[in-house]
Design an enzyme around this catalytic site. Structure first.
Site, PDB file in Angstrom:
ATOM      1  N   ASP A  29     -10.377  -7.704  33.020  1.00  7.87           N
ATOM      2  CA  ASP A  29      -8.934  -7.506  32.927  1.00  7.87           C
ATOM      3  C   ASP A  29      -8.215  -8.855  32.902  1.00  7.87           C
ATOM      4  O   ASP A  29      -8.754  -9.863  33.389  1.00  7.87           O
ATOM      5  CB  ASP A  29      -8.428  -6.700  34.124  1.00  7.87           C
ATOM      6  CG  ASP A  29      -8.915  -5.257  34.092  1.00  7.87           C
ATOM      7  OD1 ASP A  29      -9.180  -4.759  32.988  1.00  7.87           O
ATOM      8  OD2 ASP A  29      -9.017  -4.650  35.174  1.00  7.87           O
TER       9      ASP A  29
ATOM     10  N   TYR B 230     -19.016  -9.371  42.196  1.00 13.53           N
ATOM     11  CA  TYR B 230     -17.611  -9.746  42.167  1.00 13.53           C
ATOM     12  C   TYR B 230     -17.171 -10.256  43.533  1.00 13.53           C
ATOM     13  O   TYR B 230     -17.660  -9.795  44.579  1.00 13.53           O
ATOM     14  CB  TYR B 230     -16.732  -8.547  41.819  1.00 13.53           C
ATOM     15  CG  TYR B 230     -16.934  -7.987  40.433  1.00 13.53           C
ATOM     16  CD1 TYR B 230     -16.191  -8.456  39.357  1.00 13.53           C
ATOM     17  CD2 TYR B 230     -17.852  -6.964  40.207  1.00 13.53           C
ATOM     18  CE1 TYR B 230     -16.367  -7.931  38.088  1.00 13.53           C
ATOM     19  CE2 TYR B 230     -18.033  -6.431  38.942  1.00 13.53           C
ATOM     20  CZ  TYR B 230     -17.288  -6.927  37.882  1.00 13.53           C
ATOM     21  OH  TYR B 230     -17.468  -6.408  36.631  1.00 13.53           O
TER      22      TYR B 230
ATOM     23  N   ASP C  71      -4.094  -2.089  40.921  1.00 15.78           N
ATOM     24  CA  ASP C  71      -4.189  -3.541  41.054  1.00 15.78           C
ATOM     25  C   ASP C  71      -2.787  -4.147  41.068  1.00 15.78           C
ATOM     26  O   ASP C  71      -1.779  -3.433  40.967  1.00 15.78           O
ATOM     27  CB  ASP C  71      -5.070  -4.162  39.964  1.00 15.78           C
ATOM     28  CG  ASP C  71      -4.526  -3.957  38.555  1.00 15.78           C
ATOM     29  OD1 ASP C  71      -3.305  -3.754  38.390  1.00 15.78           O
ATOM     30  OD2 ASP C  71      -5.319  -4.016  37.597  1.00 15.78           O
TER      31      ASP C  71
ATOM     32  N   ARG D 192     -11.326  -1.920  41.274  1.00 17.12           N
ATOM     33  CA  ARG D 192      -9.995  -1.377  41.574  1.00 17.12           C
ATOM     34  C   ARG D 192     -10.109  -0.018  42.271  1.00 17.12           C
ATOM     35  O   ARG D 192      -9.322   0.303  43.166  1.00 17.12           O
ATOM     36  CB  ARG D 192      -9.196  -1.215  40.287  1.00 17.12           C
ATOM     37  CG  ARG D 192      -8.641  -2.493  39.726  1.00 17.12           C
ATOM     38  CD  ARG D 192      -7.964  -2.240  38.398  1.00 17.12           C
ATOM     39  NE  ARG D 192      -8.922  -1.810  37.373  1.00 17.12           N
ATOM     40  CZ  ARG D 192      -8.575  -1.332  36.189  1.00 17.12           C
ATOM     41  NH1 ARG D 192      -7.299  -1.195  35.875  1.00 17.12           N
ATOM     42  NH2 ARG D 192      -9.490  -0.999  35.296  1.00 17.12           N
TER      43      ARG D 192
END
Length: 310
Positions: free
Chosen positions: A48, A76, A90, A193
């Site tokens: 993203d 991550y 988010d 998310r």
């Protein structure tokens, strides 16, 4: 931005890029096309715009290798904000609810650490409504942004690690919040998310993602990557053979076998089995990926013999 260093059309390889915040994955591809002076650039695994970190790109015929990179597990580093929900799960979305300050005061560090446990292992996860999943041929995020109701089915994913690194309680009036830094190792298709949303929901406070950085894809990490602003495609291009050798078992070929395989012929008398197996020519070039059954290697995909993998 580096300029003036292009990649010849006869060269092929993989680039590991450290994507900056605020740029789409397609935006990175567009910049690399200009830098490398080739249209044949693709990426494996979208990030993203708000996310940073490892983005894998293929140049020229090495785009064929990207198919085998997309499904690799990933790691991550992220920050989850407890105390508010957004319509995108988010920080890029609009706030849709704020927690009662009294609820946040009642959330202990121990409760947060306990809250990640049910979200670890093999779990059923409902993706964010602004994901890239297609619904009736259209991306879910396109439908959501057009005001249409989006209902996505749960999917099975694996979260092999969900580690709380730090917890920060902020008592800002009138909207206190809790920031939780986490490290997540997960299967491809896992939405961080959604983990933020679900952790917040389980604690009764709501939650959304405020930072996301992809630190690893399969065996490749940020130590393999170059920041986009410093990227030189000619210098930083990694041979497809070197990448494939880190992903798969290797079948070392002699010159004649390399020629035969590049022409689509099957190789016999091999003591390997399974696949994909990286078939590497004497000079290190990736000739193709093969599957070996009963000692016979059948090509899964071949790479043009005229290209230089570096």
């Amino acid at each position: 931005m580096t300029s003036g260093s292009t990649v010849s059309a006869s060269r092929s390889g993989i680039l590991f890029v450290d994507k900056p915040m605020g740029l789409t994955s397609h935006g990175v591809v567009s910049r690399v096309r200009k830098l490398a002076d080739t249209r044949k650039v693709g990426h494996a695994g979208t990030l993203d715009p708000m996310a940073t970190g490892l983005l894998t790109l293929g140049i020229n015929s090495s785009t064929r290798l990207l198919t085998f990179l997309v499904g690799l597990d990933k790691e991550y580093l992220a920050t989850i904000r407890l105390g508010s929900m957004t319509d995108t799960d988010d920080a890029e979305g609009e706030s849709v609810s704020l927690a009662d300050p009294a609820v946040l005061l009642g959330i202990t560090d121990e409760a947060i650490r306990a809250g990640v446990l049910p979200l670890t292992g093999e779990i059923s996860q409902v993706p964010s409504t602004v994901s890239a999943i297609r619904v009736d041929g259209r991306h879910a995020y396109s439908l959501a942004r057009a005001g249409e109701t989006v209902v996505l089915k749960p999917r099975e994913v694996t979260v092999s690690a969900f580690e709380v690194l730090a917890i920060r309680h902020t008592d800002e009036s009138p909207t206190p919040f809790i920031d939780v830094d986490v490290r997540v190792e997960c299967s491809s298709g896992t939405y961080i998310r959604a983990l933020a949303r679900d952790l917040g929901a389980s604690l009764g406070a709501g939650g959304h993602l405020t930072a996301l950085r992809r630190s690893r894809v399969g065996p490749f990490s940020l130590t393999d990557a170059t920041p986009l602003e410093n990227l030189d495609p000619d210098r930083d291009l990694i041979p497809a053979g070197a990448v494939a050798a880190r992903l798969f078992p290797v079948l070392e070929l002699d010159a004649d076998s390399a020629t035969d395989l590049s022409h689509g012929k099957r190789l016999s008398g091999l003591d390997l089995s399974g696949g994909p197996i990286a078939a590497i020519a004497p000079g290190g070039q990736l000739v193709g990926l093969v599957e070996v059954t009963d000692g016979i290697a059948k090509p899964i995909i071949n790479f043009p013999p005229g290209e230089v993998n570096a």
